[in-house]
Design a protein around this motif. Structure first.
Motif, PDB file in Angstrom:
ATOM      1  N   ILE A  55       0.806  -1.155  -0.182  1.00 37.61           N
ATOM      2  CA  ILE A  55      -0.038   0.053  -0.110  1.00 37.61           C
ATOM      3  C   ILE A  55       0.864   1.348  -0.162  1.00 37.61           C
ATOM      4  O   ILE A  55       2.065   1.206   0.668  1.00 37.61           O
ATOM      5  CB  ILE A  55      -1.010  -0.041   1.179  1.00 37.61           C
ATOM      6  CG1 ILE A  55      -0.199   0.012   2.571  1.00 37.61           C
ATOM      7  CG2 ILE A  55      -2.149  -0.978   1.309  1.00 37.61           C
ATOM      8  CD1 ILE A  55      -1.064   0.066   3.698  1.00 37.61           C
ATOM      9  N   ILE A  56       0.427   2.517  -0.701  1.00 38.34           N
ATOM     10  CA  ILE A  56       1.083   3.629  -0.770  1.00 38.34           C
ATOM     11  C   ILE A  56       0.108   4.342   0.093  1.00 38.34           C
ATOM     12  O   ILE A  56      -1.269   4.365   0.117  1.00 38.34           O
ATOM     13  CB  ILE A  56       0.988   4.024  -2.097  1.00 38.34           C
ATOM     14  CG1 ILE A  56       1.589   3.344  -3.013  1.00 38.34           C
ATOM     15  CG2 ILE A  56       1.609   5.465  -2.177  1.00 38.34           C
ATOM     16  CD1 ILE A  56       1.903   3.724  -4.463  1.00 38.34           C
ATOM     17  N   CYS A  57       0.711   5.188   0.796  1.00 40.30           N
ATOM     18  CA  CYS A  57      -0.117   6.116   2.086  1.00 40.30           C
ATOM     19  C   CYS A  57       0.606   7.779   2.460  1.00 40.30           C
ATOM     20  O   CYS A  57       1.657   7.584   1.935  1.00 40.30           O
ATOM     21  CB  CYS A  57      -0.676   5.339   3.236  1.00 40.30           C
ATOM     22  SG  CYS A  57       0.809   4.837   4.204  1.00 40.30           S
ATOM     23  N   THR A  58       0.025   7.963   2.676  1.00 37.83           N
ATOM     24  CA  THR A  58       0.335   9.508   3.368  1.00 37.83           C
ATOM     25  C   THR A  58       0.515   9.490   4.903  1.00 37.83           C
ATOM     26  O   THR A  58      -0.191   8.801   5.766  1.00 37.83           O
ATOM     27  CB  THR A  58      -0.651  10.743   3.031  1.00 37.83           C
ATOM     28  OG1 THR A  58      -0.719  10.515   1.787  1.00 37.83           O
ATOM     29  CG2 THR A  58       0.089  12.160   3.490  1.00 37.83           C
ATOM     30  N   LEU A  59       1.640   9.804   5.353  1.00 37.62           N
ATOM     31  CA  LEU A  59       1.975   9.968   6.954  1.00 37.62           C
ATOM     32  C   LEU A  59       2.023  11.497   7.206  1.00 37.62           C
ATOM     33  O   LEU A  59       2.501  12.175   6.328  1.00 37.62           O
ATOM     34  CB  LEU A  59       3.239   9.273   7.437  1.00 37.62           C
ATOM     35  CG  LEU A  59       3.151   7.846   7.041  1.00 37.62           C
ATOM     36  CD1 LEU A  59       4.252   7.132   7.353  1.00 37.62           C
ATOM     37  CD2 LEU A  59       2.045   6.953   7.765  1.00 37.62           C
ATOM     38  N   ASP A  60       1.577  11.763   8.264  1.00 35.15           N
ATOM     39  CA  ASP A  60       1.792  13.344   8.645  1.00 35.15           C
ATOM     40  C   ASP A  60       3.463  13.503   9.083  1.00 35.15           C
ATOM     41  O   ASP A  60       4.315  12.771   9.127  1.00 35.15           O
ATOM     42  CB  ASP A  60       1.107  13.873   9.973  1.00 35.15           C
ATOM     43  CG  ASP A  60       1.330  13.232  11.396  1.00 35.15           C
ATOM     44  OD1 ASP A  60       2.638  12.676  11.589  1.00 35.15           O
ATOM     45  OD2 ASP A  60       0.629  13.084  12.008  1.00 35.15           O
ATOM     46  N   GLY A  61       3.792  14.871   8.985  1.00 36.46           N
ATOM     47  CA  GLY A  61       5.245  15.436   9.271  1.00 36.46           C
ATOM     48  C   GLY A  61       5.970  14.744  10.327  1.00 36.46           C
ATOM     49  O   GLY A  61       7.092  14.789  10.553  1.00 36.46           O
ATOM     50  N   ASN A  62       5.090  14.415  11.429  1.00 35.30           N
ATOM     51  CA  ASN A  62       5.636  13.960  12.917  1.00 35.30           C
ATOM     52  C   ASN A  62       6.024  12.523  12.647  1.00 35.30           C
ATOM     53  O   ASN A  62       6.328  11.951  13.839  1.00 35.30           O
ATOM     54  CB  ASN A  62       4.626  14.259  13.682  1.00 35.30           C
ATOM     55  CG  ASN A  62       4.471  15.823  13.716  1.00 35.30           C
ATOM     56  OD1 ASN A  62       5.306  16.709  13.842  1.00 35.30           O
ATOM     57  ND2 ASN A  62       2.944  16.208  14.033  1.00 35.30           N
TER      58      ASN A  62
END
Length: 133
Positions: A18-25
């Motif tokens: 899976i490709i996903c987004t994580l927050d900058g933290n």
């Protein structure tokens, strides 16, 4: 100061990629056995036989098909690998998300022909059925 979003590829123990987004933290060393991912998209390998060769391509699709939420929590022990996305993969992922968001926005807008037919008020005309794409 806001940190930039991170785009990652996850290989899960069940075989999903899976490709996903994580927050900058996001910091792999600072997690409590759970990670929160946003907008996960599954990558599916498609193999096609043509003549004497086999061709491979990849298809992007929602990770959990019938769920509309965008944020998920998964256990770290279900992850085999976490990899940063390259620029090409990142662009494909963002383009896919934009396309899906546009599709959902279009589905939420009433069809102008349906509205016109319903507003005519004639008992002899029926509104056309709404088509799903």
């Amino acid at each position: 100061m806001t940190q930039e979003k991170q785009y990652k590829l996850f290989k899960l123990v069940n075989g999903d990629e899976i490709i996903c987004t994580l927050d900058g933290n996001f910091d792999i060393n600072n997690l409590n056995n759970i990670i929160t991912i946003v907008d996960p998209i599954e990558i599916k390998l498609i193999r096609t036989s043509r003549g004497m060769g086999v061709y491979e391509s990849y298809n992007l699709q929602p990770w959990l098909k019938y769920i509309t939420q965008t944020e998920y929590r998964i256990m770290l022990n279900s992850i085999i690998a976490i990899v940063d996305l390259g620029e090409i993969e990142k662009k494909s992922y963002i383009d896919y998300l934009n396309l899906m968001n546009k599709k959902h926005e279009d589905e939420d807008q009433p069809n102008e022909l349906i509205k016109e037919t319903q507003n005519q008020g004639s008992g002899t005309q029926k509104a056309p059925a709404k088509m799903m794409l």
